[in-house]
Design a protein around this motif. Sequence first.
Motif, PDB file in Angstrom:
ATOM      1  N   PRO B 181       0.840  -1.209   0.000  1.00  0.00           N
ATOM      2  CA  PRO B 181       0.000   0.000   0.000  1.00  0.00           C
ATOM      3  C   PRO B 181       0.876   1.261   0.000  1.00  0.00           C
ATOM      4  CG  PRO B 181      -0.663  -1.536   1.740  1.00  0.00           C
ATOM      5  CD  PRO B 181       0.620  -2.045   1.168  1.00  0.00           C
ATOM      6  N   SER B 182       0.448   2.289  -0.746  1.00  0.00           N
ATOM      7  CA  SER B 182       1.224   3.534  -0.873  1.00  0.00           C
ATOM      8  C   SER B 182       1.640   4.098   0.485  1.00  0.00           C
ATOM      9  CB  SER B 182       0.407   4.617  -1.577  1.00  0.00           C
ATOM     10  OG  SER B 182       0.223   4.273  -2.913  1.00  0.00           O
ATOM     11  N   SER B 183       0.716   4.082   1.436  1.00  0.00           N
ATOM     12  CA  SER B 183       1.010   4.718   2.726  1.00  0.00           C
ATOM     13  C   SER B 183       2.162   3.991   3.428  1.00  0.00           C
ATOM     14  CB  SER B 183      -0.234   4.722   3.608  1.00  0.00           C
ATOM     15  OG  SER B 183      -0.662   3.385   3.799  1.00  0.00           O
ATOM     16  N   LEU B 184       2.182   2.669   3.316  1.00  0.00           N
ATOM     17  CA  LEU B 184       3.259   1.894   3.923  1.00  0.00           C
ATOM     18  C   LEU B 184       4.591   2.212   3.243  1.00  0.00           C
ATOM     19  CD1 LEU B 184       2.381  -1.711   4.946  1.00  0.00           C
ATOM     20  CD2 LEU B 184       4.742  -0.874   4.934  1.00  0.00           C
ATOM     21  N   THR B 185       4.586   2.239   1.909  1.00  0.00           N
ATOM     22  CA  THR B 185       5.803   2.585   1.166  1.00  0.00           C
ATOM     23  C   THR B 185       6.321   3.961   1.589  1.00  0.00           C
ATOM     24  OG1 THR B 185       4.992   1.314  -0.715  1.00  0.00           O
ATOM     25  CG2 THR B 185       6.785   2.845  -1.156  1.00  0.00           C
ATOM     26  N   GLU B 186       5.407   4.931   1.683  1.00  0.00           N
ATOM     27  CA  GLU B 186       5.841   6.291   2.038  1.00  0.00           C
ATOM     28  C   GLU B 186       6.445   6.323   3.446  1.00  0.00           C
ATOM     29  OE1 GLU B 186       5.908   8.770  -0.330  1.00  0.00           O
ATOM     30  OE2 GLU B 186       5.183   7.134  -1.602  1.00  0.00           O
ATOM     31  N   ASN B 187       5.852   5.557   4.364  1.00  0.00           N
ATOM     32  CA  ASN B 187       6.412   5.487   5.720  1.00  0.00           C
ATOM     33  C   ASN B 187       7.817   4.884   5.725  1.00  0.00           C
ATOM     34  OD1 ASN B 187       4.151   6.586   6.808  1.00  0.00           O
ATOM     35  ND2 ASN B 187       3.284   4.646   7.543  1.00  0.00           N
ATOM     36  N   LEU B 188       7.973   3.805   4.965  1.00  0.00           N
ATOM     37  CA  LEU B 188       9.295   3.185   4.834  1.00  0.00           C
ATOM     38  C   LEU B 188      10.312   4.202   4.335  1.00  0.00           C
ATOM     39  CD1 LEU B 188       8.833  -0.276   3.043  1.00  0.00           C
ATOM     40  CD2 LEU B 188      10.107   0.128   5.149  1.00  0.00           C
ATOM     41  N   ILE B 189       9.933   4.907   3.266  1.00  0.00           N
ATOM     42  CA  ILE B 189      10.859   5.860   2.645  1.00  0.00           C
ATOM     43  C   ILE B 189      11.194   6.999   3.601  1.00  0.00           C
ATOM     44  CG2 ILE B 189      11.149   7.521   0.748  1.00  0.00           C
ATOM     45  CD1 ILE B 189       9.456   5.632  -0.997  1.00  0.00           C
ATOM     46  N   ASP B 190      10.191   7.521   4.307  1.00  0.00           N
ATOM     47  CA  ASP B 190      10.455   8.575   5.297  1.00  0.00           C
ATOM     48  C   ASP B 190      11.489   8.093   6.306  1.00  0.00           C
ATOM     49  OD1 ASP B 190       8.645  10.292   4.122  1.00  0.00           O
ATOM     50  OD2 ASP B 190       6.978   9.731   5.434  1.00  0.00           O
ATOM     51  N   GLY B 191      11.302   6.866   6.775  1.00  0.00           N
ATOM     52  CA  GLY B 191      12.223   6.295   7.760  1.00  0.00           C
ATOM     53  C   GLY B 191      13.643   6.194   7.227  1.00  0.00           C
ATOM     54  N   ILE B 192      13.751   5.766   5.981  1.00  0.00           N
ATOM     55  CA  ILE B 192      15.082   5.625   5.374  1.00  0.00           C
ATOM     56  C   ILE B 192      15.753   6.977   5.215  1.00  0.00           C
ATOM     57  CG2 ILE B 192      16.253   5.069   3.200  1.00  0.00           C
ATOM     58  CD1 ILE B 192      14.105   2.726   3.017  1.00  0.00           C
ATOM     59  N   LEU B 193      15.014   7.942   4.679  1.00  0.00           N
ATOM     60  CA  LEU B 193      15.626   9.251   4.431  1.00  0.00           C
ATOM     61  C   LEU B 193      16.084   9.908   5.732  1.00  0.00           C
ATOM     62  CD1 LEU B 193      13.408  10.595   1.492  1.00  0.00           C
ATOM     63  CD2 LEU B 193      15.637   9.465   1.379  1.00  0.00           C
ATOM     64  N   LEU B 194      15.377   9.615   6.821  1.00  0.00           N
ATOM     65  CA  LEU B 194      15.776  10.159   8.123  1.00  0.00           C
ATOM     66  C   LEU B 194      17.126   9.613   8.597  1.00  0.00           C
ATOM     67  CD1 LEU B 194      12.539  10.221  10.322  1.00  0.00           C
ATOM     68  CD2 LEU B 194      14.043  12.158   9.764  1.00  0.00           C
ATOM     69  N   THR B 195      17.416   8.344   8.270  1.00  0.00           N
ATOM     70  CA  THR B 195      18.656   7.746   8.788  1.00  0.00           C
ATOM     71  C   THR B 195      19.854   7.963   7.854  1.00  0.00           C
ATOM     72  OG1 THR B 195      18.220   5.622   7.711  1.00  0.00           O
ATOM     73  CG2 THR B 195      17.381   5.897   9.950  1.00  0.00           C
ATOM     74  N   ILE B 196      19.568   8.367   6.602  1.00  0.00           N
ATOM     75  CA  ILE B 196      20.650   8.510   5.618  1.00  0.00           C
ATOM     76  C   ILE B 196      21.724   9.497   6.094  1.00  0.00           C
ATOM     77  CG2 ILE B 196      21.167   9.504   3.341  1.00  0.00           C
ATOM     78  CD1 ILE B 196      20.118   6.812   2.930  1.00  0.00           C
ATOM     79  N   GLU B 197      21.267  10.618   6.626  1.00  0.00           N
ATOM     80  CA  GLU B 197      22.206  11.664   7.038  1.00  0.00           C
ATOM     81  C   GLU B 197      23.241  11.157   8.041  1.00  0.00           C
ATOM     82  OE1 GLU B 197      21.193  15.948   8.239  1.00  0.00           O
ATOM     83  OE2 GLU B 197      19.352  15.165   7.306  1.00  0.00           O
ATOM     84  N   ASP B 198      22.775  10.271   8.935  1.00  0.00           N
ATOM     85  CA  ASP B 198      23.701   9.717   9.929  1.00  0.00           C
ATOM     86  C   ASP B 198      24.633   8.669   9.332  1.00  0.00           C
ATOM     87  OD1 ASP B 198      22.639  11.235  11.951  1.00  0.00           O
ATOM     88  OD2 ASP B 198      21.113   9.734  12.466  1.00  0.00           O
ATOM     89  N   ASP B 199      24.106   7.906   8.365  1.00  0.00           N
ATOM     90  CA  ASP B 199      24.878   6.755   7.884  1.00  0.00           C
ATOM     91  C   ASP B 199      25.835   7.090   6.740  1.00  0.00           C
ATOM     92  OD1 ASP B 199      23.690   5.169   9.740  1.00  0.00           O
ATOM     93  OD2 ASP B 199      22.083   4.486   8.413  1.00  0.00           O
ATOM     94  N   LEU B 200      25.489   8.107   5.972  1.00  0.00           N
ATOM     95  CA  LEU B 200      26.296   8.410   4.789  1.00  0.00           C
ATOM     96  C   LEU B 200      27.765   8.724   5.122  1.00  0.00           C
ATOM     97  CD1 LEU B 200      25.951   8.527   1.720  1.00  0.00           C
ATOM     98  CD2 LEU B 200      25.399  10.959   1.935  1.00  0.00           C
ATOM     99  N   PRO B 201      28.044   9.542   6.171  1.00  0.00           N
ATOM    100  CA  PRO B 201      29.449   9.844   6.480  1.00  0.00           C
ATOM    101  C   PRO B 201      30.303   8.595   6.727  1.00  0.00           C
ATOM    102  CG  PRO B 201      27.991  11.294   7.705  1.00  0.00           C
ATOM    103  CD  PRO B 201      27.119  10.264   7.055  1.00  0.00           C
ATOM    104  N   GLN B 202      29.712   7.560   7.306  1.00  0.00           N
ATOM    105  CA  GLN B 202      30.455   6.309   7.533  1.00  0.00           C
ATOM    106  C   GLN B 202      30.927   5.682   6.224  1.00  0.00           C
ATOM    107  OE1 GLN B 202      28.732   3.347  10.249  1.00  0.00           O
ATOM    108  NE2 GLN B 202      27.143   4.857  10.699  1.00  0.00           N
ATOM    109  N   LEU B 203      30.132   5.875   5.166  1.00  0.00           N
ATOM    110  CA  LEU B 203      30.509   5.297   3.874  1.00  0.00           C
ATOM    111  C   LEU B 203      31.579   6.109   3.183  1.00  0.00           C
ATOM    112  CD1 LEU B 203      27.122   4.304   2.213  1.00  0.00           C
ATOM    113  CD2 LEU B 203      28.634   2.918   3.619  1.00  0.00           C
TER     114      LEU B 203
END
Lengths: 205, 205
Positions: B181-203
Amino acid sequence: MLTTQDKLLNAAFSLIQEEGFESITAAKITTQANLGYGTFYKYFKSTEDIFKEVFRQKLKAVSEKIYTMNQDEEDKIFGYLKGHALIFYYICEGKYTNWIMKRPNYFIEIISDAAREHATTDLREAMEINQLDQSSFLDLEEMFALDVWLIIGALDLIEKGFERDKVCRSLLRYVAPQGLPSSLTENLIDGILLTIEDDLPQLLH
Amino acid sequence: MLTTQDKLLNAAFSLIQEEGFESITAAKITTQANLGYGTFYKYFKSTEDIFKEVFRQKLKAVSEKIYTMNQDEEDKIFGYLKGHALIFYYICEGKYTNWIMKRPNYFIEIISDAAREHATTDLREAMEINQLDQSSFLDLEEMFALDVWLIIGALDLIEKGFERDKVCRSLLRYVAPQGLPSSLTENLIDGILLTIEDDLPQLLH
Protein backbone atom coordinates in the motif's frame (compact mmCIF):
# COMPACT_ATOMS: atom_id res chain seq x y z
CA MET A 1 10.47 10.05 -55.58
CA LEU A 2 12.88 8.90 -52.93
CA THR A 3 15.78 11.20 -52.17
CA THR A 4 19.30 9.75 -52.27
CA GLN A 5 19.42 10.00 -48.49
CA ASP A 6 16.19 7.99 -48.20
CA LYS A 7 17.58 5.34 -50.55
CA LEU A 8 20.62 4.97 -48.29
CA LEU A 9 18.46 4.81 -45.17
CA ASN A 10 16.17 2.17 -46.72
CA ALA A 11 19.14 0.10 -47.83
CA ALA A 12 20.67 0.27 -44.35
CA PHE A 13 17.36 -0.74 -42.78
CA SER A 14 16.98 -3.78 -45.11
CA LEU A 15 20.51 -4.90 -44.31
CA ILE A 16 19.93 -4.55 -40.55
CA GLN A 17 16.84 -6.74 -40.83
CA GLU A 18 18.73 -9.31 -42.91
CA GLU A 19 22.03 -9.58 -41.10
CA GLY A 20 22.07 -7.38 -37.99
CA PHE A 21 24.35 -4.42 -37.40
CA GLU A 22 27.76 -5.99 -36.96
CA SER A 23 28.76 -6.87 -40.51
CA ILE A 24 27.29 -3.92 -42.42
CA THR A 25 29.70 -1.61 -44.27
CA ALA A 26 29.23 1.58 -46.28
CA ALA A 27 30.05 -0.44 -49.43
CA LYS A 28 27.26 -2.94 -48.70
CA ILE A 29 24.78 -0.12 -48.16
CA THR A 30 25.63 1.67 -51.42
CA THR A 31 25.56 -1.61 -53.39
CA GLN A 32 22.15 -2.42 -51.93
CA ALA A 33 20.95 1.09 -52.85
CA ASN A 34 22.42 0.96 -56.38
CA LEU A 35 24.55 3.99 -55.68
CA GLY A 36 28.26 4.69 -55.97
CA TYR A 37 30.40 4.08 -52.87
CA GLY A 38 31.42 7.74 -52.51
CA THR A 39 27.77 8.83 -52.27
CA PHE A 40 27.55 7.38 -48.78
CA TYR A 41 29.96 9.90 -47.30
CA LYS A 42 28.10 12.86 -48.81
CA TYR A 43 25.21 12.05 -46.49
CA PHE A 44 26.64 10.21 -43.50
CA LYS A 45 29.87 10.37 -41.53
CA SER A 46 29.98 6.65 -40.75
CA THR A 47 27.87 3.50 -40.53
CA GLU A 48 27.29 4.44 -36.87
CA ASP A 49 25.85 7.72 -38.11
CA ILE A 50 23.39 6.09 -40.55
CA PHE A 51 22.42 3.38 -38.02
CA LYS A 52 21.52 6.07 -35.51
CA GLU A 53 19.38 7.84 -38.10
CA VAL A 54 17.61 4.60 -39.14
CA PHE A 55 16.88 3.79 -35.53
CA ARG A 56 15.70 7.32 -34.76
CA GLN A 57 13.27 7.36 -37.70
CA LYS A 58 11.90 3.88 -36.99
CA LEU A 59 11.37 4.56 -33.32
CA LYS A 60 9.64 7.83 -34.09
CA ALA A 61 7.29 6.06 -36.54
CA VAL A 62 6.61 3.23 -34.09
CA SER A 63 5.83 5.70 -31.29
CA GLU A 64 3.31 7.45 -33.55
CA LYS A 65 1.67 4.15 -34.45
CA ILE A 66 1.46 3.13 -30.80
CA TYR A 67 -0.06 6.46 -29.88
CA THR A 68 -2.70 6.10 -32.64
CA MET A 69 -3.46 2.52 -31.53
CA ASN A 70 -3.89 3.68 -27.94
CA GLN A 71 -5.90 6.80 -28.62
CA ASP A 72 -9.31 5.12 -28.33
CA GLU A 73 -8.23 3.22 -25.23
CA GLU A 74 -10.15 4.73 -22.32
CA ASP A 75 -7.94 3.11 -19.72
CA LYS A 76 -4.93 5.40 -19.97
CA ILE A 77 -2.81 3.31 -17.61
CA PHE A 78 -3.48 0.28 -19.79
CA GLY A 79 -2.38 2.33 -22.80
CA TYR A 80 0.75 3.58 -21.07
CA LEU A 81 1.81 0.10 -19.99
CA LYS A 82 0.99 -1.36 -23.38
CA GLY A 83 3.15 1.27 -25.07
CA HIS A 84 6.11 0.07 -23.00
CA ALA A 85 5.40 -3.56 -23.84
CA LEU A 86 5.14 -2.80 -27.57
CA ILE A 87 8.39 -0.83 -27.66
CA PHE A 88 10.11 -3.64 -25.78
CA TYR A 89 8.87 -6.36 -28.17
CA TYR A 90 9.53 -4.17 -31.21
CA ILE A 91 13.18 -3.78 -30.23
CA CYS A 92 13.59 -7.50 -29.53
CA GLU A 93 11.90 -8.52 -32.80
CA GLY A 94 13.76 -5.88 -34.83
CA LYS A 95 17.12 -7.30 -33.69
CA TYR A 96 18.11 -3.97 -32.14
CA THR A 97 18.75 -5.25 -28.60
CA ASN A 98 22.48 -5.87 -28.73
CA TRP A 99 23.17 -2.62 -30.59
CA ILE A 100 21.08 -0.57 -28.17
CA MET A 101 22.65 -2.14 -25.10
CA LYS A 102 25.99 -0.74 -26.22
CA ARG A 103 24.43 2.73 -26.58
CA PRO A 104 21.95 3.06 -23.72
CA ASN A 105 22.28 6.84 -23.45
CA TYR A 106 21.49 7.22 -27.15
CA PHE A 107 18.40 5.04 -26.76
CA ILE A 108 17.19 7.14 -23.82
CA GLU A 109 17.66 10.34 -25.81
CA ILE A 110 15.84 8.98 -28.88
CA ILE A 111 12.91 7.45 -27.06
CA SER A 112 12.48 10.58 -24.99
CA ASP A 113 12.29 12.67 -28.15
CA ALA A 114 9.94 10.22 -29.84
CA ALA A 115 7.56 9.31 -27.06
CA ARG A 116 7.80 11.62 -24.06
CA GLU A 117 5.03 13.93 -25.15
CA HIS A 118 2.56 11.14 -25.90
CA ALA A 119 3.44 9.17 -22.80
CA THR A 120 3.15 12.07 -20.39
CA THR A 121 -0.17 13.04 -22.04
CA ASP A 122 -1.47 9.54 -21.23
CA LEU A 123 -0.32 9.93 -17.64
CA ARG A 124 -1.84 13.38 -17.30
CA GLU A 125 -5.17 12.12 -18.60
CA ALA A 126 -5.01 9.18 -16.20
CA MET A 127 -4.63 11.69 -13.38
CA GLU A 128 -7.57 13.75 -14.59
CA ILE A 129 -9.89 10.75 -14.50
CA ASN A 130 -8.42 9.72 -11.13
CA GLN A 131 -6.71 6.59 -12.41
CA LEU A 132 -3.49 7.88 -10.90
CA ASP A 133 -3.24 9.16 -7.38
CA GLN A 134 -2.03 12.71 -7.83
CA SER A 135 -1.01 13.34 -4.25
CA SER A 136 1.59 10.65 -3.80
CA PHE A 137 2.91 10.85 -7.31
CA LEU A 138 6.11 11.63 -9.05
CA ASP A 139 6.72 14.40 -11.47
CA LEU A 140 5.49 12.89 -14.77
CA GLU A 141 8.69 13.64 -16.69
CA GLU A 142 10.70 12.00 -13.96
CA MET A 143 8.37 9.00 -13.94
CA PHE A 144 8.61 8.54 -17.69
CA ALA A 145 12.41 8.86 -17.58
CA LEU A 146 12.71 6.06 -15.01
CA ASP A 147 10.27 3.92 -16.98
CA VAL A 148 12.45 4.26 -20.08
CA TRP A 149 15.51 3.16 -18.12
CA LEU A 150 13.51 0.11 -17.10
CA ILE A 151 13.14 -0.78 -20.80
CA ILE A 152 16.95 -0.75 -21.00
CA GLY A 153 17.07 -2.92 -17.89
CA ALA A 154 14.63 -5.35 -19.51
CA LEU A 155 16.73 -5.49 -22.70
CA ASP A 156 19.79 -6.19 -20.57
CA LEU A 157 17.96 -9.18 -19.09
CA ILE A 158 17.17 -10.40 -22.62
CA GLU A 159 20.88 -10.18 -23.48
CA LYS A 160 21.59 -12.21 -20.34
CA GLY A 161 19.29 -14.97 -21.54
CA PHE A 162 16.12 -14.39 -19.53
CA GLU A 163 12.89 -15.37 -21.25
CA ARG A 164 11.14 -12.61 -23.19
CA ASP A 165 7.54 -12.90 -21.96
CA LYS A 166 8.69 -13.25 -18.38
CA VAL A 167 10.90 -10.17 -18.67
CA CYS A 168 8.05 -8.19 -20.23
CA ARG A 169 5.80 -9.13 -17.31
CA SER A 170 8.46 -7.94 -14.84
CA LEU A 171 8.95 -4.72 -16.78
CA LEU A 172 5.22 -3.96 -16.67
CA ARG A 173 5.03 -4.68 -12.94
CA TYR A 174 7.62 -1.97 -12.40
CA VAL A 175 6.05 0.49 -14.82
CA ALA A 176 2.58 -0.01 -13.29
CA PRO A 177 1.67 2.74 -10.82
CA GLN A 178 2.92 2.04 -7.32
CA GLY A 179 0.20 1.39 -4.81
CA LEU A 180 -2.10 -0.42 -7.25
CA PRO A 181 -3.22 -3.72 -5.69
CA SER A 182 -1.18 -6.65 -7.06
CA SER A 183 -4.27 -8.45 -8.39
CA LEU A 184 -5.30 -5.40 -10.42
CA THR A 185 -1.79 -4.99 -11.85
CA GLU A 186 -1.68 -8.68 -12.82
CA ASN A 187 -5.07 -8.38 -14.56
CA LEU A 188 -3.88 -5.33 -16.49
CA ILE A 189 -0.72 -7.15 -17.56
CA ASP A 190 -2.62 -10.29 -18.61
CA GLY A 191 -4.86 -8.11 -20.77
CA ILE A 192 -1.89 -6.38 -22.39
CA LEU A 193 0.03 -9.56 -23.12
CA LEU A 194 -3.11 -11.01 -24.78
CA THR A 195 -3.34 -8.11 -27.26
CA ILE A 196 0.38 -7.85 -28.05
CA GLU A 197 0.35 -10.73 -30.51
CA ASP A 198 -2.29 -8.99 -32.62
CA ASP A 199 -0.74 -5.53 -32.47
CA LEU A 200 2.95 -6.28 -32.90
CA PRO A 201 2.77 -7.16 -36.63
CA GLN A 202 1.30 -3.72 -37.36
CA LEU A 203 4.41 -2.13 -35.89
CA LEU A 204 6.85 -4.35 -37.70
CA HIS A 205 5.51 -3.74 -41.20
CA MET B 1 53.36 -1.63 3.56
CA LEU B 2 51.46 -0.40 0.56
CA THR B 3 52.27 -2.01 -2.75
CA THR B 4 53.14 0.25 -5.69
CA GLN B 5 49.79 -0.59 -7.23
CA ASP B 6 47.98 0.50 -4.05
CA LYS B 7 49.94 3.75 -4.01
CA LEU B 8 48.78 4.47 -7.57
CA LEU B 9 45.19 3.59 -6.70
CA ASN B 10 45.22 5.82 -3.61
CA ALA B 11 46.72 8.69 -5.56
CA ALA B 12 44.07 8.32 -8.28
CA PHE B 13 41.31 8.25 -5.66
CA SER B 14 42.59 11.43 -3.96
CA LEU B 15 42.73 13.22 -7.29
CA ILE B 16 39.20 12.12 -8.20
CA GLN B 17 37.92 13.52 -4.91
CA GLU B 18 39.80 16.78 -5.45
CA GLU B 19 39.16 17.53 -9.08
CA GLY B 20 36.86 14.92 -10.64
CA PHE B 21 37.77 12.53 -13.44
CA GLU B 22 38.12 14.79 -16.45
CA SER B 23 41.47 16.46 -15.92
CA ILE B 24 43.44 13.61 -14.36
CA THR B 25 46.46 12.27 -16.26
CA ALA B 26 48.92 9.45 -15.62
CA ALA B 27 51.56 12.10 -14.87
CA LYS B 28 49.40 13.70 -12.17
CA ILE B 29 48.79 10.32 -10.58
CA THR B 30 52.48 9.35 -10.45
CA THR B 31 53.47 12.80 -9.11
CA GLN B 32 50.83 12.50 -6.39
CA ALA B 33 52.13 9.02 -5.55
CA ASN B 34 55.80 10.09 -5.56
CA LEU B 35 56.58 7.59 -8.29
CA GLY B 36 58.20 7.85 -11.70
CA TYR B 37 55.92 8.44 -14.66
CA GLY B 38 56.79 5.12 -16.35
CA THR B 39 55.67 3.16 -13.28
CA PHE B 40 52.05 3.92 -14.12
CA TYR B 41 52.08 1.82 -17.29
CA LYS B 42 53.59 -1.17 -15.53
CA TYR B 43 50.33 -1.50 -13.59
CA PHE B 44 47.61 0.11 -15.70
CA LYS B 45 46.91 0.40 -19.41
CA SER B 46 45.33 3.86 -19.19
CA THR B 47 43.69 6.32 -16.83
CA GLU B 48 40.38 4.68 -17.80
CA ASP B 49 41.83 1.41 -16.55
CA ILE B 50 42.87 2.79 -13.14
CA PHE B 51 39.59 4.71 -12.73
CA LYS B 52 37.67 1.49 -13.27
CA GLU B 53 39.76 -0.27 -10.66
CA VAL B 54 39.37 2.58 -8.12
CA PHE B 55 35.63 2.58 -8.65
CA ARG B 56 35.39 -1.21 -8.44
CA GLN B 57 37.30 -1.34 -5.14
CA LYS B 58 35.38 1.54 -3.58
CA LEU B 59 31.99 0.14 -4.56
CA LYS B 60 32.94 -3.27 -3.23
CA ALA B 61 34.00 -1.76 0.12
CA VAL B 62 30.85 0.39 0.30
CA SER B 63 28.63 -2.61 -0.42
CA GLU B 64 30.29 -4.52 2.41
CA LYS B 65 29.80 -1.60 4.80
CA ILE B 66 26.14 -1.27 3.82
CA TYR B 67 25.61 -4.99 4.32
CA THR B 68 27.19 -4.82 7.79
CA MET B 69 25.07 -1.77 8.69
CA ASN B 70 21.92 -3.57 7.57
CA GLN B 71 22.64 -6.92 9.14
CA ASP B 72 20.87 -6.18 12.43
CA GLU B 73 17.93 -4.63 10.64
CA GLU B 74 15.00 -7.00 11.06
CA ASP B 75 12.96 -5.35 8.34
CA LYS B 76 14.73 -6.78 5.30
CA ILE B 77 12.74 -4.66 2.85
CA PHE B 78 13.79 -1.56 4.78
CA GLY B 79 17.40 -2.76 4.52
CA TYR B 80 17.12 -3.49 0.81
CA LEU B 81 15.65 -0.08 0.02
CA LYS B 82 18.14 1.68 2.27
CA GLY B 83 21.01 -0.04 0.48
CA HIS B 84 19.80 1.48 -2.79
CA ALA B 85 19.46 4.91 -1.23
CA LEU B 86 22.96 4.75 0.26
CA ILE B 87 24.58 3.66 -3.02
CA PHE B 88 22.75 6.44 -4.81
CA TYR B 89 23.88 9.14 -2.35
CA TYR B 90 27.40 7.71 -2.19
CA ILE B 91 27.78 8.06 -5.96
CA CYS B 92 26.39 11.59 -5.97
CA GLU B 93 28.60 12.69 -3.06
CA GLY B 94 31.68 10.97 -4.45
CA LYS B 95 31.37 12.92 -7.71
CA TYR B 96 31.08 9.73 -9.73
CA THR B 97 27.74 10.52 -11.42
CA ASN B 98 28.92 12.02 -14.68
CA TRP B 99 31.62 9.40 -15.16
CA ILE B 100 29.22 6.53 -14.48
CA MET B 101 26.55 7.90 -16.79
CA LYS B 102 29.01 7.54 -19.67
CA ARG B 103 29.66 3.90 -18.68
CA PRO B 104 26.31 2.52 -17.51
CA ASN B 105 27.09 -1.05 -18.54
CA TYR B 106 30.28 -0.98 -16.52
CA PHE B 107 28.41 0.29 -13.47
CA ILE B 108 25.84 -2.51 -13.80
CA GLU B 109 28.58 -5.11 -14.02
CA ILE B 110 30.47 -3.75 -11.01
CA ILE B 111 27.48 -3.29 -8.76
CA SER B 112 26.20 -6.75 -9.64
CA ASP B 113 29.55 -8.25 -8.64
CA ALA B 114 29.74 -6.19 -5.46
CA ALA B 115 26.19 -6.36 -4.16
CA ARG B 116 24.08 -9.00 -5.87
CA GLU B 117 24.72 -11.70 -3.32
CA HIS B 118 23.95 -9.50 -0.31
CA ALA B 119 20.93 -7.92 -1.95
CA THR B 120 19.31 -11.16 -3.04
CA THR B 121 19.98 -12.60 0.43
CA ASP B 122 17.99 -9.70 1.90
CA LEU B 123 15.16 -10.40 -0.52
CA ARG B 124 15.18 -14.12 0.16
CA GLU B 125 14.99 -13.51 3.91
CA ALA B 126 12.15 -11.06 3.37
CA MET B 127 10.30 -13.84 1.56
CA GLU B 128 10.95 -16.32 4.35
CA ILE B 129 9.40 -14.03 6.95
CA ASN B 130 6.54 -13.25 4.53
CA GLN B 131 7.51 -9.64 3.98
CA LEU B 132 7.49 -10.33 0.26
CA ASP B 133 4.65 -12.11 -1.47
CA GLN B 134 6.34 -15.10 -3.04
CA SER B 135 3.53 -16.08 -5.39
CA SER B 136 3.31 -12.93 -7.47
CA PHE B 137 7.00 -12.21 -7.40
CA LEU B 138 9.81 -11.88 -9.84
CA ASP B 139 12.89 -13.98 -9.97
CA LEU B 140 15.14 -12.29 -7.38
CA GLU B 141 18.12 -11.93 -9.72
CA GLU B 142 15.87 -10.31 -12.30
CA MET B 143 14.38 -8.00 -9.69
CA PHE B 144 17.79 -6.89 -8.44
CA ALA B 145 19.00 -6.30 -12.02
CA LEU B 146 16.07 -3.99 -12.77
CA ASP B 147 16.57 -2.19 -9.45
CA VAL B 148 20.18 -1.48 -10.35
CA TRP B 149 19.13 -0.02 -13.71
CA LEU B 150 16.81 2.24 -11.74
CA ILE B 151 19.86 3.62 -9.90
CA ILE B 152 21.31 4.53 -13.31
CA GLY B 153 17.97 6.13 -14.21
CA ALA B 154 18.07 8.13 -10.98
CA LEU B 155 21.65 9.30 -11.69
CA ASP B 156 20.53 10.35 -15.17
CA LEU B 157 17.85 12.53 -13.54
CA ILE B 158 20.54 14.09 -11.32
CA GLU B 159 22.57 14.91 -14.43
CA LYS B 160 19.45 16.51 -15.90
CA GLY B 161 19.15 18.78 -12.89
CA PHE B 162 16.42 17.13 -10.82
CA GLU B 163 16.71 17.59 -7.08
CA ARG B 164 18.58 14.86 -5.22
CA ASP B 165 16.21 14.06 -2.33
CA LYS B 166 13.22 14.08 -4.64
CA VAL B 167 14.94 11.70 -7.06
CA CYS B 168 15.92 9.39 -4.19
CA ARG B 169 12.29 9.27 -3.07
CA SER B 170 11.18 8.36 -6.61
CA LEU B 171 13.88 5.71 -6.87
CA LEU B 172 12.74 4.08 -3.64
CA ARG B 173 9.11 4.10 -4.72
CA TYR B 174 10.11 2.04 -7.74
CA VAL B 175 12.39 -0.29 -5.82
CA ALA B 176 9.75 -0.90 -3.13
CA PRO B 177 7.85 -4.16 -3.66
CA GLN B 178 4.89 -3.76 -5.97
CA GLY B 179 1.56 -4.21 -4.31
CA LEU B 180 2.60 -2.62 -1.00
CA PRO B 181 0.00 0.00 0.00
CA SER B 182 1.22 3.53 -0.87
CA SER B 183 1.01 4.72 2.73
CA LEU B 184 3.26 1.89 3.92
CA THR B 185 5.80 2.59 1.17
CA GLU B 186 5.84 6.29 2.04
CA ASN B 187 6.41 5.49 5.72
CA LEU B 188 9.30 3.18 4.83
CA ILE B 189 10.86 5.86 2.64
CA ASP B 190 10.46 8.58 5.30
CA GLY B 191 12.22 6.29 7.76
CA ILE B 192 15.08 5.62 5.37
CA LEU B 193 15.63 9.25 4.43
CA LEU B 194 15.78 10.16 8.12
CA THR B 195 18.66 7.75 8.79
CA ILE B 196 20.65 8.51 5.62
CA GLU B 197 22.21 11.66 7.04
CA ASP B 198 23.70 9.72 9.93
CA ASP B 199 24.88 6.75 7.88
CA LEU B 200 26.30 8.41 4.79
CA PRO B 201 29.45 9.84 6.48
CA GLN B 202 30.46 6.31 7.53
CA LEU B 203 30.51 5.30 3.87
CA LEU B 204 32.42 8.30 2.68
CA HIS B 205 35.32 7.95 5.11
